[in-house]
Design an enzyme around this catalytic site. Structure first.
Site, PDB file in Angstrom:
ATOM      1  N   LEU A   1       0.868  -1.170   0.000  1.00  0.00           N
ATOM      2  CA  LEU A   1       0.000   0.000   0.000  1.00  0.00           C
ATOM      3  C   LEU A   1       0.908   1.224   0.000  1.00  0.00           C
ATOM      4  O   LEU A   1       1.989   1.210   0.595  1.00  0.00           O
ATOM      5  CB  LEU A   1      -0.900   0.030   1.235  1.00  0.00           C
ATOM      6  CG  LEU A   1      -1.954  -1.070   1.384  1.00  0.00           C
ATOM      7  CD1 LEU A   1      -2.696  -0.899   2.707  1.00  0.00           C
ATOM      8  CD2 LEU A   1      -2.934  -1.054   0.223  1.00  0.00           C
ATOM      9  N   ASP A   2       0.470   2.285  -0.645  1.00  0.00           N
ATOM     10  CA  ASP A   2       1.235   3.524  -0.610  1.00  0.00           C
ATOM     11  C   ASP A   2       1.374   4.014   0.827  1.00  0.00           C
ATOM     12  O   ASP A   2       0.543   3.698   1.685  1.00  0.00           O
ATOM     13  CB  ASP A   2       0.549   4.607  -1.442  1.00  0.00           C
ATOM     14  CG  ASP A   2       0.470   4.255  -2.913  1.00  0.00           C
ATOM     15  OD1 ASP A   2       1.289   3.442  -3.371  1.00  0.00           O
ATOM     16  OD2 ASP A   2      -0.416   4.793  -3.601  1.00  0.00           O
ATOM     17  N   LYS A   3       2.374   4.817   1.070  1.00  0.00           N
ATOM     18  CA  LYS A   3       2.642   5.326   2.415  1.00  0.00           C
ATOM     19  C   LYS A   3       1.395   5.933   3.049  1.00  0.00           C
ATOM     20  O   LYS A   3       1.063   5.647   4.203  1.00  0.00           O
ATOM     21  CB  LYS A   3       3.761   6.373   2.351  1.00  0.00           C
ATOM     22  CG  LYS A   3       4.038   7.069   3.678  1.00  0.00           C
ATOM     23  CD  LYS A   3       5.105   8.149   3.522  1.00  0.00           C
ATOM     24  CE  LYS A   3       5.324   8.890   4.830  1.00  0.00           C
ATOM     25  NZ  LYS A   3       6.344   9.967   4.697  1.00  0.00           N
TER      26      LYS A   3
ATOM     27  N   ARG B   1      -5.473   5.816  -7.699  1.00  0.00           N
ATOM     28  CA  ARG B   1      -5.190   7.247  -7.766  1.00  0.00           C
ATOM     29  C   ARG B   1      -5.093   7.716  -9.222  1.00  0.00           C
ATOM     30  O   ARG B   1      -5.651   8.754  -9.588  1.00  0.00           O
ATOM     31  CB  ARG B   1      -3.894   7.548  -7.010  1.00  0.00           C
ATOM     32  CG  ARG B   1      -3.955   7.153  -5.536  1.00  0.00           C
ATOM     33  CD  ARG B   1      -2.573   7.103  -4.893  1.00  0.00           C
ATOM     34  NE  ARG B   1      -1.947   8.421  -4.833  1.00  0.00           N
ATOM     35  CZ  ARG B   1      -0.689   8.615  -4.467  1.00  0.00           C
ATOM     36  NH1 ARG B   1       0.080   7.574  -4.132  1.00  0.00           N
ATOM     37  NH2 ARG B   1      -0.187   9.835  -4.414  1.00  0.00           N
TER      38      ARG B   1
END
Length: 335
Positions: free
Chosen positions: A168-170, A268
């Site tokens: 997962l992205d930060k 996104r």
């Protein structure tokens, strides 16, 4: 998917977890660094200090050694070095304290507070907090999920990426599955590649979609204009996201997004390509709103067959504190 189902609330870290993390970091830093010294040779007379230091420690990169000079870890004739560009003279005595590189310290155990939704002998499911990086990389060599896994489960050091099979992205919160054995890691990687792992996200976006549900099927690759971004590009890899609009107001939408692939920044990028950038997602045209500062994306649902027993498992994660109120304001419900 019938089988075992788990709902995850936002459980606070165990008491003392933060203090334990500090202790673990302190222990890691107790390693005695090597000190190396030597005299400046006639051949290096008049050269820059960093070049002389490279001659003393050629196994380190010049940029790392320049960092040590800046940090005061290099002394010339007993005095702290002025800077990497200062000139040295033959016969001067140089002492270097060789602190390890950030990269070399990246794969160390750290007692980090992790919210674990489920764990057995083969895997664990983590509910990752926004702000936590999953894997060490430039700018984030510690405090990552990988560091926490190494502390929680010592054998993870023998596994590829400590058992991490997807990311997962930060600034994306929510559910991730991690393998604890090589058999489990291999099976999970294959299941993800075969699109047998169900992943659904909750998102809050700027704008309003034209229809109540739609699919974005567009290839994703590196943005040729900005290497930090991904983009819909012809040369990219196939990606599909199904989107359901749960509710809207005049300017924002609450969305459920189901992944059919797992490209970097997929949701996104796909939403931004439809004029629906995530709230808080500055990289893709979003901006802070509704009290949300980070990208408004949460991995809320995760379902898959157990990699060893094959029994179905399903997990639901509650929205975190920063996303729950605006989601409730848009939809009238918690999820």
């Amino acid at each position: 998917m019938e089988g075992e189902s788990y709902r995850v609330g936002k459980v606070p870290p165990e008491p003392g977890a933060a203090a334990a993390g500090i202790a673990a970091l302190a222990d890691a830093e107790d390693d005695q660094p090597e000190t190396r010294e030597g005299m400046v040779s006639e051949a290096l007379h008049g050269e820059r200090l960093d070049k002389a230091v490279v001659a003393l420690a050629p196994e380190f990169s010049r940029s790392h050694l320049q960092g040590l000079i800046k940090e005061g870890q290099v002394r010339v004739d007993g005095k702290p070095a002025i800077g990497a560009s200062q000139r040295v003279r033959a016969g001067q005595h140089i002492v270097v304290t060789l602190l390890p590189t950030e990269e070399s310290r990246a794969f160390r155990a750290e007692a980090l507070p992790l919210v674990v939704a489920y764990e057995d002998d083969d895997l664990l499911v983590v509910d990752k907090a926004a702000g936590m990086v999953v894997h060490p990389a430039a700018g984030n060599w510690s405090g990552t999920l990988l560091n926490g896994l190494l502390h929680r489960y010592q054998q993870s050091a023998t596994l590829p990426r400590a058992g991490i099979v997807h990311r997962l992205d930060k600034d994306t919160s929510g559910l991730m599955v991690v393998g604890k054995t090589l058999v489990a890691v291999t099976a999970l990687v294959r299941a993800i590649a075969a699109r047998e792992v169900h992943r659904r996200y909750l998102a809050i976006a700027h704008g309003r979609p034209a229809t109540s549900s739609f699919s974005v099927e567009a290839t994703i690759g590196r943005d040729p204009q900005m290497r930090l971004r991904m983009a819909v590009v012809v040369s990219g890899k196939p990606a599909r996201t199904d989107v359901e609009c749960v509710a809207t107001d005049a300017t924002h939408s609450a969305l459920r997004c189901t992944l059919h692939s797992g490209r970097t920044h997929q949701i996104r990028v796909h939403l931004a390509s439809r004029g629906l950038p995530l709230v808080g997602d500055r990289l893709y045209g979003g901006r802070p709103a509704l009290g949300i500062e980070r990208q408004a994306l949460h991995a809320a649902e995760l379902a898959f067959a157990h990699p060893v027993s094959r029994r179905p498992l399903a997990f639901v994660s509650a929205l975190p504190a920063d996303l729950a109120p605006p989601w409730r304001g848009l939809t009238g419900s918690d999820a």
